[in-house]
Write a protein that holds these residues in place. Structure first.
Motif, PDB file in Angstrom:
ATOM      1  N   ARG A  95       0.836  -1.210   0.000  1.00 43.02           N
ATOM      2  CA  ARG A  95       0.000   0.000   0.000  1.00 43.02           C
ATOM      3  C   ARG A  95       0.870   1.259   0.000  1.00 43.02           C
ATOM      4  O   ARG A  95       0.607   2.217  -0.729  1.00 43.02           O
ATOM      5  N   GLY A 132      -7.936   7.977   7.770  1.00 43.58           N
ATOM      6  CA  GLY A 132      -8.635   8.011   6.478  1.00 43.58           C
ATOM      7  C   GLY A 132      -8.283   9.238   5.671  1.00 43.58           C
ATOM      8  O   GLY A 132      -8.186  10.343   6.198  1.00 43.58           O
ATOM      9  N   GLY A 133      -8.037   9.048   4.373  1.00 44.35           N
ATOM     10  CA  GLY A 133      -7.723  10.182   3.500  1.00 44.35           C
ATOM     11  C   GLY A 133      -6.296  10.667   3.628  1.00 44.35           C
ATOM     12  O   GLY A 133      -5.994  11.821   3.336  1.00 44.35           O
ATOM     13  N   THR A 134      -5.373   9.770   4.019  1.00 45.48           N
ATOM     14  CA  THR A 134      -3.987  10.226   4.199  1.00 45.48           C
ATOM     15  C   THR A 134      -3.306  10.515   2.867  1.00 45.48           C
ATOM     16  O   THR A 134      -2.413  11.346   2.805  1.00 45.48           O
TER      17      THR A 134
HETATM   18  N1  UDP Z   1      -5.080   2.032   7.796  1.00 42.55           N
HETATM   19  C1  UDP Z   1      -4.783   1.254   8.891  1.00 42.55           C
HETATM   20  N2  UDP Z   1      -3.702   0.408   8.822  1.00 42.55           N
HETATM   21  C2  UDP Z   1      -2.915   0.316   7.699  1.00 42.55           C
HETATM   22  C3  UDP Z   1      -3.247   1.099   6.592  1.00 42.55           C
HETATM   23  C4  UDP Z   1      -4.336   1.950   6.680  1.00 42.55           C
HETATM   24  O1  UDP Z   1      -5.463   1.332   9.917  1.00 42.55           O
HETATM   25  O2  UDP Z   1      -1.951  -0.466   7.689  1.00 42.55           O
HETATM   26  C5  UDP Z   1      -6.221   2.989   7.891  1.00 42.55           C
HETATM   27  C6  UDP Z   1      -5.725   4.426   8.027  1.00 42.55           C
HETATM   28  O3  UDP Z   1      -6.524   5.126   8.961  1.00 42.55           O
HETATM   29  C7  UDP Z   1      -5.930   4.978   6.649  1.00 42.55           C
HETATM   30  C8  UDP Z   1      -7.221   4.249   6.264  1.00 42.55           C
HETATM   31  O4  UDP Z   1      -7.004   2.935   6.726  1.00 42.55           O
HETATM   32  O5  UDP Z   1      -6.019   6.381   6.625  1.00 42.55           O
HETATM   33  C9  UDP Z   1      -7.566   4.271   4.810  1.00 42.55           C
HETATM   34  O6  UDP Z   1      -6.530   3.756   4.037  1.00 42.55           O
HETATM   35  P1  UDP Z   1      -6.521   3.871   2.453  1.00 42.55           P
HETATM   36  O7  UDP Z   1      -5.633   2.795   1.931  1.00 42.55           O
HETATM   37  O8  UDP Z   1      -7.909   3.972   1.940  1.00 42.55           O
HETATM   38  O9  UDP Z   1      -5.762   5.266   2.187  1.00 42.55           O
HETATM   39  P2  UDP Z   1      -6.132   6.739   2.637  1.00 42.55           P
HETATM   40  O10 UDP Z   1      -7.652   6.819   2.738  1.00 42.55           O
HETATM   41  O11 UDP Z   1      -5.462   6.981   3.970  1.00 42.55           O
HETATM   42  O12 UDP Z   1      -5.593   7.605   1.565  1.00 42.55           O
END
Ligand code: UDP
Length: 249
Positions: A95, A132-134
């Protein structure tokens, strides 16, 4: 619809965290936070806390990665082991590799890469707390850190997601909405040029919902853009005041 979806948004359209459908989470942006970096920025986007350091333009290592016709932009997105409730391994995950690429591709159109052949810029994104939304918050902060480094840019890049939670299209999903909601559409955007540099979609939306989500995300981006510009301005206002005080002494 499964039971776990039922409480994310109430009958009046108010979300679990008290926001309306088209409301952003609270934001805080700051530049020049890492003196050792050429440019830096810190963002708090809801509960997300992210630090970005920019180094360069400088020589590329390893050398074979350098390009004779343009600068190479390298981005590393990294989540601290303590950034999420369940400890994340410090080793780069698939990821993180994907998000590093997504962030790089979102930023490249804003830079005049062809003006700096044989050089590279490194962008280090450290997620200290995630909710979320990083990827979007990282793009917003990385663009700001690049601007802080003084590199010429076509425009700032700003990112925000919209998505679907219980049949309602909502702006700026936090972790629970991201995980339990129906879909997520992250958008990165250069507001002054009116150009989109990233458009992704998790899950499925109807065409009219997709259009609404993209427009909502772009409106969110425009609001964050104002804060980005303010953060840059604040740094120079601070320098101006310090210079004035020194001159008076
Ligand atoms: N997350 C988590 N563990 C991980 C990876 C992600 O708890 O190993 C959570 C984190 O809060 C992240 C959210 O899942 O912001 C959503 O992840 P996504 O892959 O959708 O990316 P993002 O929304 O952060 O851009």
């Amino acid at each position: 619809m499964s039971e776990k979806h039922e409480k994310l948004i109430d009958k009046k359209g108010i979300r679990l965290d008290g926001r309306k459908a088209d409301e952003l989470r609270p934001l805080k942006l700051e530049v020049g936070v890492i003196p050792n970096a050429d440019g830096s920025a810190y963002i708090e986007h809801g509960k997300n806390k992210i630090l970005v350091g920019v180094f360069g333009p400088r020589e590329v290592h390893p050398k074979h990665l350098s390009r004779s016709d343009r600068m190479v932009l390298k981005c590393r997105y990294h989540m601290a082991p303590f950034s999420v409730p369940e400890r994340k391994s410090p080793a780069p995950s698939r990821r993180e590799v994907e998000l590093s690429k997504v962030i790089r591709e979102s930023l490249e159109p804003a830079l005049f890469l062809e003006l700096y052949p044989r050089t590279g810029i490194d962008v280090f994104v450290e997620v200290l707390q995630a909710d979320g939304g990083t990827r979007c918050a990282s793009i917003t902060a990385a663009a700001l850190a690049l601007a802080d480094s003084g590199i010429p840019m076509r425009d700032l890049v700003v990112a925000c997601a919209a998505g679907k939670v219980e049949d309602t299209v909502v702006l700026d999903l936090y972790d629970a909405e991201d995980k339990l909601g129906a879909a997520d559409v992250p958008v990165a955007y250069m507001p002054n040029l009116n150009a989109v540099t990233l458009l992704q979609m998790d899950d499925i939306l109807k065409p009219e919902e997709f259009e609404k989500a993209v427009n909502m995300a772009m409106d969110g981006c425009k609001q964050i853009y104002t804060l980005q510009k303010e953060a840059l301005k604040n740094k120079y206002m601070k320098i101006k005041e310090e210079t004035k005080e020194e001159a008076e002494e």
